[in-house]
Design a protein around this motif. Sequence first.
Motif, short mmCIF file in Angstrom:
data_model
loop_
_atom_site.label_atom_id
_atom_site.label_comp_id
_atom_site.label_asym_id
_atom_site.label_seq_id
_atom_site.Cartn_x
_atom_site.Cartn_y
_atom_site.Cartn_z
N GLY A 126 16.37 109.08 -51.94
CA GLY A 126 15.99 107.82 -52.79
C GLY A 126 14.70 107.45 -52.15
N VAL A 127 14.46 107.50 -50.98
CA VAL A 127 13.25 107.02 -50.21
C VAL A 127 11.85 107.69 -50.43
CG1 VAL A 127 12.22 106.22 -48.09
CG2 VAL A 127 14.85 106.03 -48.63
N ARG A 173 5.36 104.40 -44.83
CA ARG A 173 4.10 105.17 -44.48
C ARG A 173 4.34 106.86 -44.32
NH1 ARG A 173 0.04 102.53 -46.87
NH2 ARG A 173 -0.13 100.47 -46.04
N VAL A 174 5.53 106.98 -43.58
CA VAL A 174 5.75 108.36 -43.31
C VAL A 174 7.38 108.41 -43.38
CG1 VAL A 174 5.42 110.09 -41.46
CG2 VAL A 174 3.87 108.53 -41.98
N VAL A 230 10.76 101.18 -37.41
CA VAL A 230 11.53 102.59 -37.78
C VAL A 230 12.77 102.46 -38.09
CG1 VAL A 230 12.04 104.70 -36.68
CG2 VAL A 230 10.10 103.73 -35.69
N LEU A 231 13.22 103.02 -39.30
CA LEU A 231 14.51 102.67 -39.93
C LEU A 231 15.21 104.09 -39.78
CD1 LEU A 231 13.78 100.42 -42.97
CD2 LEU A 231 14.43 99.93 -40.69
N THR A 232 16.47 104.15 -39.64
CA THR A 232 16.99 105.67 -39.36
C THR A 232 18.27 105.75 -40.45
OG1 THR A 232 18.75 104.57 -37.57
CG2 THR A 232 16.42 105.85 -37.03
N ALA A 233 18.34 106.75 -41.17
CA ALA A 233 19.60 106.83 -41.86
C ALA A 233 19.77 108.42 -41.71
CB ALA A 233 19.19 106.49 -43.31
N ARG A 274 13.87 109.60 -40.48
CA ARG A 274 13.13 108.37 -39.87
C ARG A 274 12.11 108.03 -40.67
NH1 ARG A 274 12.78 107.56 -34.35
NH2 ARG A 274 10.61 107.32 -34.52
N VAL A 275 12.43 106.59 -41.38
CA VAL A 275 11.46 105.87 -42.18
C VAL A 275 10.70 105.14 -41.35
CG1 VAL A 275 11.27 104.76 -44.41
CG2 VAL A 275 13.15 106.18 -43.95
#
Length: 320
Positions: A63-64, A81-82, A55-58, A92-93
């Motif tokens: 751009g994603v 995926r989501v 899980v990557l947070t920004a 949340r990526v």
Amino acid sequence: MTETTETTAPAEPAPVRNAEFKAALLLILMVVLIAGAALYLMYARGAFEATQRLVLTADDSEGVAVGMDVTFAGFPIGRVRVIELSPEGKARVLVDVPKKDAHWLRTSSIFTLEKGIVGGAKLRAFTGIPTDPPLPEGAERGLLVGDAAGEIPKLLAAARDVLANVSALTAADSALGQSLQNVQGVTDKLNGPGGAMGLIAGEDKKSRELLANANSLIVRADKLVGNADAKVFGDKGVATDAQAAIVQLNGLLADARLSLKKMDAVLDEAQAVGKNARVATEDLGALRADVDTNLRKIEQLVNEINRKWPFKRDPEIKLP
């Protein structure tokens, strides 16, 4: 007599046996091919591969996109995926990383989102210490965003401030402009008739007085130099006396040099006498050794004669 022409109808094609069965079989075969192709594509895309969730947070997901690859050293090791919105209002990526590539990610890994001016955004992973513990399942990490286009307004604002400062410096009423005017005034005074003295004195009258005093000092200095020259380099000056003393000193040195030469000759003779005395001393030593040898032989001969002499007197004195 009328002739009648007989028309023959075209022959009907023979019916295909089991046409319905063959059509159904063809449809089933097409469905199987399509399903197989879909399954193959899913397998090629890693749909059936064991993955690990990251899980990557920004602050935002600009751009994603879903399906974007996460690269490590230029190689894709994960796929987005989501993309969802967290309760805190952050993006949340969710990234799926295959188990075979998960060992590249460590607890100290850093994830970046690079947005270039030209081209799409890129998700990248960096691992500085490969010996750190592996990244656990479901780990949540912050996403560092680098937007080159976002820096352009800041650069423009900084350039605008620099131009404003340059304009303020080069204005006519600025400190730099006044300093340049003062420098111009000093240059004009240096180029004027008074020169540097006029610049130091300030007013013309004071400059003339200062020049007059300087001229008088120069005249006095010339006289002092002339008197010193006469006293030092004149006929009866110090330099003449010093030169005569030097001539006398040279004569004394020449006499001393002759005396030293005579002394060297005397020393040479003394050395020769010493050598002769040394030779004579050595001869005397050899002669003395010969004499001692002869005396010992004579003493031995006398003793032998005294021992063998029959009429030897008794040297003892007998008392009555």
